[in-house]
Design a protein around this motif. Structure first.
Motif, mmCIF file in Angstrom:
data_model
loop_
_atom_site.group_PDB
_atom_site.id
_atom_site.type_symbol
_atom_site.label_atom_id
_atom_site.label_comp_id
_atom_site.label_asym_id
_atom_site.label_seq_id
_atom_site.Cartn_x
_atom_site.Cartn_y
_atom_site.Cartn_z
ATOM 1 N N ILE A 21 -14.751 -1.771 17.462
ATOM 2 C CA ILE A 21 -14.326 -3.312 17.770
ATOM 3 C C ILE A 21 -13.467 -3.544 16.802
ATOM 4 N N HIS A 22 -12.792 -4.621 17.061
ATOM 5 C CA HIS A 22 -11.601 -5.513 16.451
ATOM 6 C C HIS A 22 -12.584 -5.850 14.905
ATOM 7 N N GLY A 23 -11.906 -5.689 13.868
ATOM 8 C CA GLY A 23 -12.507 -5.896 12.597
ATOM 9 C C GLY A 23 -13.246 -5.172 11.885
ATOM 10 N N TRP A 24 -13.689 -3.871 12.662
ATOM 11 C CA TRP A 24 -14.317 -2.740 12.264
ATOM 12 C C TRP A 24 -13.343 -1.500 12.471
ATOM 13 N N ALA A 25 -13.002 -1.371 13.594
ATOM 14 C CA ALA A 25 -12.230 -0.101 13.811
ATOM 15 C C ALA A 25 -10.755 -0.247 13.717
ATOM 16 N N TYR A 26 -10.305 -1.551 13.884
ATOM 17 C CA TYR A 26 -8.816 -1.853 13.891
ATOM 18 C C TYR A 26 -8.683 -3.506 13.650
ATOM 19 N N GLY A 27 -7.445 -3.917 13.454
ATOM 20 C CA GLY A 27 -7.048 -5.144 13.592
ATOM 21 C C GLY A 27 -7.364 -6.283 12.203
ATOM 22 N N SER A 28 -7.677 -5.599 11.235
ATOM 23 C CA SER A 28 -7.735 -6.408 10.021
ATOM 24 C C SER A 28 -7.618 -5.575 8.824
ATOM 25 N N LYS A 29 -7.438 -6.387 7.808
ATOM 26 C CA LYS A 29 -7.534 -5.509 6.484
ATOM 27 C C LYS A 29 -8.940 -4.692 5.993
ATOM 28 N N SER A 30 -9.992 -5.459 6.406
ATOM 29 C CA SER A 30 -11.181 -4.744 6.180
ATOM 30 C C SER A 30 -11.513 -3.681 7.258
ATOM 31 N N GLY A 31 -10.755 -3.523 8.376
ATOM 32 C CA GLY A 31 -11.090 -2.979 9.542
ATOM 33 C C GLY A 31 -10.593 -1.384 9.415
#
Length: 192
Positions: free
Chosen positions: A86-96
């Motif tokens: 999911i977004h924010g874990w696997a992709y799409g954010s600095k912490s992803g």
């Protein structure tokens, strides 16, 4: 080298011809492989997303093992991909990008013969072409997608000898998994 996480996705392991043998072989080496059977872990189909993400974070190498039918994966794997990556874990954010640089591959048992999965064959596409969505998915999350392992011809040529040979081939693939992509492609003829 840390253990290889093998996520097994087979909706009816009891009747499995090959996947059950592969799992039994992997379980003989608990210091090398961690086998995680999704259908056993989630018989209701309700996935514990945080548990799955934590499991992925613990491993640098992940194999998805499943039978290939209807030119795709079992439905629980599709659900797992939708819910876990999911977004924010696997992709799409600095912490992803928690899958970044993790080595990922597929290990697939195929009922139909390999020659049917060619441009001139019955299905007009190679297995690599048909599994492109997996490659795109794992590249999207910055994982190191590696050549797949496939064992063909179970529907018509599933002799005891061939099945036992598939176990040897699968374990050999696992042992060589950290070789370069080019070496794996050449040895297993699994890159287009």
């Amino acid at each position: 080298m840390s253990k290889i996480l093998v996520i097994v996705i087979h909706p009816d392991m009891e009747t499995s011809v090959v996947n059950k043998k592969w799992v039994a072989a992997l379980q003989q080496y608990p210091d090398k492989y961690r086998v995680h059977d999704l259908y056993t872990a989630y018989p209701s189909g309700e996935i514990d997303v945080q548990k799955e993400q934590a499991l992925l974070e613990e491993h640098e190498t992940i194999i998805f093992q499943f039978p290939f039918y209807w030119f795709n994966c079992p439905p629980l794997l599709k659900k797992w991909l939708d819910e876990v990556l999911i977004h924010g874990w696997a992709y799409g954010s600095k912490s992803g990008y928690k899958m970044k640089d993790k080595k990922v591959a597929l290990a697939i048992s195929v009922g139909i013969d390999e020659q049917d999965y060619t441009a001139d064959g019955k299905y007009k596409y190679t297995l690599n072409e048909l599994t492109t969505p997996f490659e795109i998915t794992f590249r999207y999350v910055l994982a190191d997608y590696r050549p797949l392992f496939a064992f063909y011809g179970l529907e018509h040529r599933a002799t005891t000898e061939r099945i036992e040979k598939s176990v040897e081939m699968y374990l050999d693939f696992m042992e060589k998994f950290h070789d370069t992509v080019a070496e794996l492609c050449k040895e297993y003829n699994s890159c287009s």
